[in-house]
Design a protein around this motif. Structure first.
Motif, PDB file in Angstrom:
ATOM      1  N   TRP A 131      13.460 -10.888 -10.064  1.00 19.45           N
ATOM      2  CA  TRP A 131      12.371 -11.447  -9.344  1.00 19.45           C
ATOM      3  C   TRP A 131      11.607 -12.562 -10.266  1.00 19.45           C
ATOM      4  O   TRP A 131      11.532 -12.120 -11.448  1.00 19.45           O
ATOM      5  N   LEU A 132      11.225 -13.592  -9.675  1.00 15.22           N
ATOM      6  CA  LEU A 132      10.028 -14.304 -10.205  1.00 15.22           C
ATOM      7  C   LEU A 132       8.690 -14.092  -9.504  1.00 15.22           C
ATOM      8  O   LEU A 132       8.741 -14.090  -8.076  1.00 15.22           O
ATOM      9  N   VAL A 133       7.813 -13.557  -9.999  1.00 14.21           N
ATOM     10  CA  VAL A 133       6.543 -13.067  -9.277  1.00 14.21           C
ATOM     11  C   VAL A 133       5.323 -13.769 -10.198  1.00 14.21           C
ATOM     12  O   VAL A 133       5.407 -14.242 -11.241  1.00 14.21           O
ATOM     13  N   ALA A 134       4.232 -13.967  -9.012  1.00 17.35           N
ATOM     14  CA  ALA A 134       3.002 -14.036  -9.689  1.00 17.35           C
ATOM     15  C   ALA A 134       1.997 -13.174  -9.354  1.00 17.35           C
ATOM     16  O   ALA A 134       2.194 -12.039  -8.620  1.00 17.35           O
ATOM     17  N   GLU A 135       1.081 -13.171 -10.619  1.00 11.88           N
ATOM     18  CA  GLU A 135       0.369 -11.975 -10.634  1.00 11.88           C
ATOM     19  C   GLU A 135      -1.035 -12.235 -11.052  1.00 11.88           C
ATOM     20  O   GLU A 135      -1.179 -13.328 -11.853  1.00 11.88           O
TER      21      GLU A 135
ATOM     22  N   GLN B 219       0.727  -1.388  -0.068  1.00  7.64           N
ATOM     23  CA  GLN B 219      -0.067   0.007  -0.089  1.00  7.64           C
ATOM     24  C   GLN B 219       0.898   1.141  -0.010  1.00  7.64           C
ATOM     25  O   GLN B 219       0.264   2.346   0.349  1.00  7.64           O
ATOM     26  N   LEU B 220       1.998   1.119  -0.195  1.00  6.77           N
ATOM     27  CA  LEU B 220       2.913   2.299  -0.305  1.00  6.77           C
ATOM     28  C   LEU B 220       2.550   3.385  -0.810  1.00  6.77           C
ATOM     29  O   LEU B 220       2.750   4.664  -0.069  1.00  6.77           O
ATOM     30  N   ASN B 221       2.006   3.551  -1.966  1.00  2.00           N
ATOM     31  CA  ASN B 221       1.594   4.715  -2.429  1.00  2.00           C
ATOM     32  C   ASN B 221       0.435   5.334  -2.214  1.00  2.00           C
ATOM     33  O   ASN B 221      -0.045   6.491  -2.507  1.00  2.00           O
ATOM     34  N   THR B 222      -0.531   4.475  -1.307  1.00  2.74           N
ATOM     35  CA  THR B 222      -1.554   5.269  -0.697  1.00  2.74           C
ATOM     36  C   THR B 222      -1.775   5.270   0.774  1.00  2.74           C
ATOM     37  O   THR B 222      -2.695   5.786   1.296  1.00  2.74           O
ATOM     38  N   LEU B 223      -0.532   5.192   1.409  1.00  4.63           N
ATOM     39  CA  LEU B 223      -0.528   5.361   2.741  1.00  4.63           C
ATOM     40  C   LEU B 223      -0.872   6.828   3.209  1.00  4.63           C
ATOM     41  O   LEU B 223      -0.432   7.745   2.514  1.00  4.63           O
ATOM     42  N   PRO B 224      -1.420   6.859   4.437  1.00  2.00           N
ATOM     43  CA  PRO B 224      -1.697   8.607   4.781  1.00  2.00           C
ATOM     44  C   PRO B 224      -0.648   9.207   5.345  1.00  2.00           C
ATOM     45  O   PRO B 224      -0.466   9.462   6.437  1.00  2.00           O
ATOM     46  N   ILE B 225       0.427   9.282   4.731  1.00  2.00           N
ATOM     47  CA  ILE B 225       1.633   9.927   5.059  1.00  2.00           C
ATOM     48  C   ILE B 225       2.390  10.712   3.995  1.00  2.00           C
ATOM     49  O   ILE B 225       1.806  10.956   2.898  1.00  2.00           O
TER      50      ILE B 225
ATOM     51  N   PHE C  16       5.639  -5.948  -4.620  1.00  2.00           N
ATOM     52  CA  PHE C  16       4.363  -5.757  -3.840  1.00  2.00           C
ATOM     53  C   PHE C  16       3.621  -4.486  -4.162  1.00  2.00           C
ATOM     54  O   PHE C  16       2.512  -4.296  -4.399  1.00  2.00           O
ATOM     55  N   THR C  17       4.444  -3.526  -4.533  1.00  2.00           N
ATOM     56  CA  THR C  17       4.101  -2.035  -4.614  1.00  2.00           C
ATOM     57  C   THR C  17       3.384  -1.948  -5.665  1.00  2.00           C
ATOM     58  O   THR C  17       2.258  -1.376  -5.963  1.00  2.00           O
ATOM     59  N   VAL C  18       3.381  -2.890  -6.810  1.00  2.00           N
ATOM     60  CA  VAL C  18       2.571  -2.943  -8.166  1.00  2.00           C
ATOM     61  C   VAL C  18       1.878  -4.210  -8.311  1.00  2.00           C
ATOM     62  O   VAL C  18       1.642  -4.591  -9.469  1.00  2.00           O
ATOM     63  N   GLY C  19       1.460  -4.632  -7.108  1.00  4.79           N
ATOM     64  CA  GLY C  19       0.474  -5.719  -7.101  1.00  4.79           C
ATOM     65  C   GLY C  19       0.997  -7.055  -7.533  1.00  4.79           C
ATOM     66  O   GLY C  19       0.206  -7.864  -7.794  1.00  4.79           O
TER      67      GLY C  19
END
Lengths: 271, 225
Positions: free
Chosen positions: B149-153, B72-78, B173-176
């Motif tokens: 990385w190897l990622v699942a999406e 949620q990095l880009n939507t945190l209330p900070i 994580f930041t891009v889902g």
């Protein structure tokens, strides 16, 4: 009338000077092509010679950059970038001859990286010097460069501390710079990431380059980049920085036609 | 001995410093874990402490898991000034933890993916060797500091597998995306033994990959055993 004035202040050219100018122009034009009309390579990029031995940056009192560190950085990293650059430039030449636009576009990113790296590292080696050859020695207080720095930054200590603290904070791989801003005529601190060059950031002329990629200090300092940046000032060649500054100013004073003539005069006086 | 407690603790290495030899040297493991990872841990905790002290809505972040903070990095209330250290040091903290967990001493590891992951990888990449080639290529191609990385999406029932890279300490994580396997290609990960030879490091690193961790993470994402 103005033409007359300009004519008065233009340096008078002797026949010898005229010939020298022609030769210089011709060779600089020739150097802009890497291959002749048959596509044969004339000139490759080469690793610039170091002005000092590989163990010269580790004075007896304290090791700033050890021989091993310098050896790996220069003979492995920089040499690797140069080799890669030459391969890429050859591929670019072929792609241009074949008008293969896709290939050209694909190559440009790697050329920017390896070419940028070659430019940056070449500047870096040149602005360092062993202490016995003047490394670490501040410029003369009467010099134009010294006065410009103190006018803008107060004193050299302030400038050095600023660069050190900013360069410590560069995230990941990049470079810390002092540069001459052509429009404002100021000496500014800049950062580039990866192997981006200072000229990619705008109308800037590089004066001082400091490599903060981990490979620049890891063998000697491991994770302690602040230590590396603290020590490096003992081997910064301020004379080279000053020289780049003066050339930057001269380049501005003269339009390119007269600049060539002025360069000749400067070189003859310099030696 | 590390003073890295607070909101998050520096995880112990799951094996001895020298147990990844000869592919990863002991000296690198010591500095990488005790200095680099410890540094990120300390700075991550310091950033969270500062956010808590500032009060307001942002303070509830301090009870979130690192994964969720990164998701949620880009939507945190900070504020942006509060966000940047979370991105760098929170990322650094979590990424290195995962990096240790996907490796194991060469003789103790599971050498291949199994079950559903194995099938999914064969379907996506053709073969394990083809996957390794792609992954190594991406890792070698990262300009400067970063991770491969190897990622699942995508949907849990039928995820897409991808090989991606991130710069510095950025997190998938930041891009889902959901990380399954990771390698650190910052120079500090390999410099002492491999210097500039990152491709050699990546080739050696495959001898350390413990596919059990990757299998488990895939099961976590899909919910399937």
């Amino acid at each position: 009338d103005i033409e007359n004035q300009i004519y008065q202040i233009q340096p008078k050219m002797s026949p010898k000077l005229i010939i020298l100018v022609i030769i210089l122009s011709a060779s600089s034009i020739a150097r802009s092509f890497n291959y002749d009309c048959l596509g044969n390579e004339i000139e490759k990029y080469t690793l610039p010679n170091l002005d000092y031995e590989l163990d010269a940056l580790e004075p007896v009192e304290c090791s700033v950059i050890s021989k091993t560190m310098l050896e790996v950085h220069y003979n492995k990293h920089h040499a690797g970038y140069v080799n890669k650059l030459n391969i890429l430039m050859k591929q670019l030449q072929e792609a241009m001859i074949n008008r293969d636009l896709s290939k050209i576009v694909n190559l440009l990113q790697d050329i920017q990286f390896n070419g940028g790296s070659h430019i940056n590292h070449s500047l870096y080696w040149k602005n360092m010097s062993p202490t016995k050859l003047g490394g670490g020695k501040l410029p003369d207080p009467s010099s134009k460069f010294y006065q410009h720095i103190t006018a803008q930054w107060g004193n050299f200590q302030t400038l050095i501390q600023y660069i050190t603290s900013r360069a410590t904070g560069i995230k990941g791989s990049g470079w810390a710079w002092l540069a001459y801003q052509k429009e404002s005529k100021q000496i500014v601190y800049e950062e580039t990431l990866g192997q981006d060059t200072i000229s990619m950031k705008g109308n800037l002329i590089p004066l001082l380059a400091i490599d903060v990629w981990e490979h620049a200090y890891y063998i000697d300092y491991k994770n302690l980049r602040p230590q590396y940046l603290k020590q490096i000032w003992d081997i910064i060649d301020w004379q080279e920085v000053e020289k780049r500054y003066l050339e930057a100013i001269l380049q501005q004073l003269f339009c390119s036609k007269n600049y060539l003539l002025f360069q000749i005069r400067i070189r003859m006086k310099w030696n | 001995p590390m003073a890295t407690t607070g909101f998050h603790e520096l995880p112990e290495l799951p094996y001895g410093y020298a147990s990844l030899e000869p592919f990863m040297d002991e000296a690198t493991m010591v500095v990488h874990h005790d200095k680099h990872h410890a540094g990120y841990t300390r700075n991550f905790n310091a950033a969270l402490t500062a956010i808590q002290a500032a009060g307001g809505e942002g303070a509830k972040i301090c009870t979130m898991s690192p994964e969720n903070i990164l998701r949620q990095l880009n939507t945190l209330p900070i504020t942006p000034e509060q966000r940047t250290p979370l991105r760098n040091h929170g990322g650094g903290y979590w990424n290195h933890g995962m990096f240790w967990s996907v490796m194991a001493p060469p003789k103790e590891r599971q050498e291949h993916p199994t079950g559903h992951l194995s099938t999914a990888m064969a379907n996506t990449f053709g073969s394990l060797d083809a996957f390794k080639k792609e992954f190594s290529k991406v890792g070698a191609g990262v300009f400067g500091s970063g991770w491969a990385w190897l990622v699942a999406e995508g949907p849990q029932e039928n995820p897409t597998l991808k090989v991606v890279s991130t710069a510095n300490q950025d997190s998938p994580f930041t891009v889902g995306q959901f990380p399954l396997l990771v390698v650190d290609v910052w120079e500090h990960a390999y410099y002492l033994r491999y210097q500039n030879r990152r491709p050699d490091f990546l080739e050696a690193w495959w001898q350390l990959v413990n596919w059990k961790t990757v299998d488990d993470r895939y099961k976590e994402y899909t919910g399937k055993n």
